[in-house]
Design an enzyme around this catalytic site. Structure first.
Site, short mmCIF file in Angstrom:
data_model
loop_
_atom_site.label_atom_id
_atom_site.label_comp_id
_atom_site.label_asym_id
_atom_site.label_seq_id
_atom_site.Cartn_x
_atom_site.Cartn_y
_atom_site.Cartn_z
N LYS A 1 16.97 -30.09 23.95
CA LYS A 1 15.57 -29.66 23.92
C LYS A 1 15.04 -29.54 25.35
O LYS A 1 15.14 -30.49 26.14
CB LYS A 1 14.74 -30.69 23.15
CG LYS A 1 13.24 -30.42 23.11
CD LYS A 1 12.89 -29.24 22.24
CE LYS A 1 11.41 -28.86 22.37
NZ LYS A 1 10.54 -29.70 21.56
N HIS B 1 9.65 -34.76 14.50
CA HIS B 1 9.56 -35.99 15.29
C HIS B 1 9.59 -37.17 14.34
O HIS B 1 8.73 -37.31 13.47
CB HIS B 1 8.25 -36.02 16.10
CG HIS B 1 8.18 -34.91 17.09
ND1 HIS B 1 8.64 -35.03 18.39
CD2 HIS B 1 7.74 -33.64 16.96
CE1 HIS B 1 8.47 -33.87 19.02
NE2 HIS B 1 7.94 -33.01 18.19
N ALA C 1 -1.30 -35.33 21.32
CA ALA C 1 -1.07 -34.08 20.58
C ALA C 1 -0.12 -34.32 19.42
O ALA C 1 0.90 -34.99 19.58
CB ALA C 1 -0.49 -33.03 21.52
N ARG D 1 10.20 -40.48 15.67
CA ARG D 1 9.89 -41.70 16.42
C ARG D 1 10.99 -42.75 16.20
O ARG D 1 12.11 -42.42 15.87
CB ARG D 1 8.51 -42.26 16.05
CG ARG D 1 7.38 -41.24 16.00
CD ARG D 1 7.18 -40.50 17.29
NE ARG D 1 5.91 -39.75 17.26
CZ ARG D 1 5.69 -38.64 17.94
NH1 ARG D 1 6.63 -38.11 18.70
NH2 ARG D 1 4.52 -38.05 17.87
N HIS E 1 1.25 -39.83 14.99
CA HIS E 1 0.55 -40.73 15.92
C HIS E 1 -0.38 -41.58 15.07
O HIS E 1 -1.02 -41.05 14.14
CB HIS E 1 -0.30 -39.95 16.93
CG HIS E 1 0.49 -39.09 17.87
ND1 HIS E 1 1.03 -39.56 19.05
CD2 HIS E 1 0.82 -37.77 17.82
CE1 HIS E 1 1.66 -38.57 19.68
NE2 HIS E 1 1.55 -37.47 18.95
N ASP F 1 7.38 -29.52 13.05
CA ASP F 1 6.82 -30.22 14.21
C ASP F 1 5.90 -31.35 13.75
O ASP F 1 4.94 -31.68 14.44
CB ASP F 1 6.08 -29.27 15.16
CG ASP F 1 5.89 -29.89 16.55
OD1 ASP F 1 6.59 -30.86 16.87
OD2 ASP F 1 5.03 -29.40 17.30
N ASN G 1 12.21 -36.85 22.06
CA ASN G 1 11.20 -37.32 23.03
C ASN G 1 10.72 -38.73 22.72
O ASN G 1 9.53 -38.99 22.54
CB ASN G 1 10.02 -36.33 23.13
CG ASN G 1 9.25 -36.16 21.83
OD1 ASN G 1 9.81 -36.35 20.75
ND2 ASN G 1 7.99 -35.81 21.93
N HIS H 1 12.58 -28.73 12.99
CA HIS H 1 11.88 -29.31 14.16
C HIS H 1 11.03 -30.47 13.69
O HIS H 1 10.00 -30.28 13.04
CB HIS H 1 10.99 -28.26 14.85
CG HIS H 1 10.35 -28.78 16.10
ND1 HIS H 1 10.49 -28.16 17.32
CD2 HIS H 1 9.57 -29.86 16.34
CE1 HIS H 1 9.84 -28.83 18.24
NE2 HIS H 1 9.26 -29.87 17.67
N HIS I 1 10.47 -25.83 24.21
CA HIS I 1 9.00 -25.94 24.15
C HIS I 1 8.49 -24.91 25.14
O HIS I 1 8.56 -25.11 26.35
CB HIS I 1 8.53 -27.35 24.52
CG HIS I 1 7.04 -27.51 24.41
ND1 HIS I 1 6.43 -28.26 23.45
CD2 HIS I 1 6.04 -26.96 25.13
CE1 HIS I 1 5.12 -28.18 23.58
NE2 HIS I 1 4.85 -27.40 24.61
N LEU J 1 0.30 -29.50 20.36
CA LEU J 1 0.74 -28.60 21.43
C LEU J 1 2.00 -27.86 20.98
O LEU J 1 2.89 -28.50 20.42
CB LEU J 1 1.04 -29.40 22.72
CG LEU J 1 -0.21 -29.89 23.44
CD1 LEU J 1 0.16 -30.85 24.55
CD2 LEU J 1 -1.01 -28.71 24.00
N HIS K 1 8.15 -23.85 17.55
CA HIS K 1 6.73 -23.82 17.16
C HIS K 1 5.93 -22.74 17.89
O HIS K 1 4.99 -23.04 18.61
CB HIS K 1 6.07 -25.19 17.32
CG HIS K 1 6.40 -25.94 18.59
ND1 HIS K 1 6.25 -25.39 19.85
CD2 HIS K 1 6.89 -27.19 18.77
CE1 HIS K 1 6.61 -26.29 20.74
NE2 HIS K 1 7.01 -27.37 20.13
O1 DOR Z 1 1.82 -31.59 19.16
C1 DOR Z 1 2.88 -31.99 19.61
N1 DOR Z 1 3.31 -33.27 19.40
N2 DOR Z 1 3.63 -31.16 20.33
C2 DOR Z 1 4.72 -31.57 20.96
O2 DOR Z 1 5.34 -30.77 21.62
C3 DOR Z 1 5.14 -33.00 20.91
C4 DOR Z 1 4.63 -33.65 19.73
C5 DOR Z 1 4.76 -35.17 19.77
O3 DOR Z 1 5.83 -35.67 20.11
O4 DOR Z 1 3.78 -35.86 19.44
ZN ZN Z 2 7.75 -30.99 18.56
#
Ligand code: DOR
Ligand code: ZN
Length: 368
Positions: free
Chosen positions: A123, A40, A287, A42, A275, A271, A66, A38, A160, A243, A198
């Site tokens: 997802k 991210h 988050a 970007r 950011h 996860d 996402n 899992h 999720h 999250l 998660h």
């Molecule tokens: O903390 C999180 N960040 N939870 C998520 O489900 C999405 C993720 C994000 O894409 O930043």
């Molecule tokens: Zn995630």
């Protein structure tokens, strides 16, 4: 997994330590190369900045869809996969495992195209549950025909697991999701492989351990290491905000128990969600915990604290491939017991990013 008592230098890390070496005293840990189930990554400059951290530690990763706009079609997933591979530094082998973002309107016939394009999963983001989830599912009943196609074609559903109703307390949203969504889903699609992503609560850990059908869960390093106090220690701590949000200590303990139980339904999914620091440190903070730069080190810390280093390889390297129906990796990686300080900041395109535990000393270090 093997361990070494005396050698700490990476280049000499023992491959075959004496059989009686107690793991608790091991100076090195060698394990089959893990995967991140899992992640991210970007896009664009952010992708280029974060991908090397994951590719250094993991052979494969399940890449979350996402983006803005979300990855909703097989064609978009193929194009994103190509951008990921193009961003990979020379000399690093890494296989991105692609996912689609399920919407109320994902056509059932997109599932066959997705499968043919190598997409492994969809997802489910309940609309409004988290970062870039606005296009998510408003009512799971609207996706019935698509879920049937997934069950038929063998694509997994990654969930999720939080309800979004304003009247449900944010700390209860995962537990309520089990009753309202997971149980009917399991009943209606008994053959569908479902990963509860998660998980953050004792209720979810128990549900996954007992659920009928092919059900599994990923666990993050941060949910194994921290309870919700971490968000408030000495002031508001945005880098611990993710999250589903961190929960009470009793939940953290249950998650550690699940991860270290040896139950093959539980496996590693960071996860890691990057950011920019300036975005985290403002009046409204997005988050996500950025754990990729020291993911395995953080997990090793959690397993060691639980006295369960002997269960780490199954969690990190074996259980995930078994559930996804993929071969385990042939490579090996080595972690050594050596204090090192995580940098305060790292480059993130034109900006900076702070990894979770920035500036802290970690006790395990992955050998280059
Ligand atoms: O903390 C999180 N960040 N939870 C998520 O489900 C999405 C993720 C994000 O894409 O930043
Ligand atoms: Zn995630």
């Amino acid at each position: 997994m093997s361990s070494g008592e005396h050698e700490t230098r990476c280049e000499n890390a023992r491959v075959n330590p004496p059989a009686d070496t107690p793991l608790a005293a091991a100076r090195t840990l060698q394990l089959r190369q893990p995967d991140d189930w899992h992640l991210h990554l970007r896009d664009g400059a952010a992708l280029e900045a974060v991908l090397p951290y994951t590719a250094r530690q993991f052979a494969r990763a399940i890449v979350m869809p996402n983006l803005r706009p979300p990855v909703t079609t097989a064609a978009a997933a193929v194009a994103y996969r190509q951008r990921i591979l193009a961003a990979l530094p020379a000399g690093l082998a890494f296989e991105p495992l692609m996912t689609l973002y399920l919407t109320d309107n994902t056509p059932p016939d997109e599932i066959r195209r997705a499968r043919d394009a190598g997409v492994v999963a969809l997802k489910l983001y309940p609309a409004g549950a988290t970062t870039n989830s606005d296009a998510g599912v408003t009512d799971i009943r609207k996706t019935r025909a698509t879920l049937e196609a997934m069950q038929r074609e063998g694509l997994l559903l990654l969930v999720h697991g939080e309800v979004t109703d304003a009247e449900i307390d944010i700390f209860d949203r995962e537990a309520v999701f089990i009753d309202r969504v997971m149980q009917p889903l399991r009943r209606d699609f008994p053959e569908l492989k479902v990963v509860f992503e998660h998980i953050t609560t004792a209720e979810a850990a128990q549900y996954v351990a007992e659920a009928p059908g092919p059900t599994a869960a990923t666990l993050t390093a941060h949910h194994l290491l921290y309870n919700r106090n971490a968000l408030f220690t000495g002031g508001l701590r945005p880098h611990y905000y993710c999250l589903p949000v961190l929960k009470k200590e009793r939940h953290r303990v249950a998650l550690v128990q699940a991860a270290t139980s040896g139950n093959p339904r539980f496996f590693l999914g960071t996860d890691s969600a990057p950011h920019a620091a300036a975005m985290k440190e403002q009046s409204v903070c997005g988050a996500g915990c950025f754990t990729a730069p020291a993911a395995l080190e953080l997990y090793a810390e959690a397993f060691e604290a639980a006295g369960a280093l002997d269960k780490f390889e199954a969690f990190a390297s074996l259980n995930g491939p078994a559930f996804y129906g993929l071969p385990v990796n042939e490579g090996r990686i080595t972690l050594k017991r050596e204090p090192w300080a995580l940098p305060e900041t790292l480059p993130f395109g034109d900006a900076l990013i702070k990894p979770l535990r920035a500036g802290d000393t970690l006790n395990w270090k992955m050998c280059p």
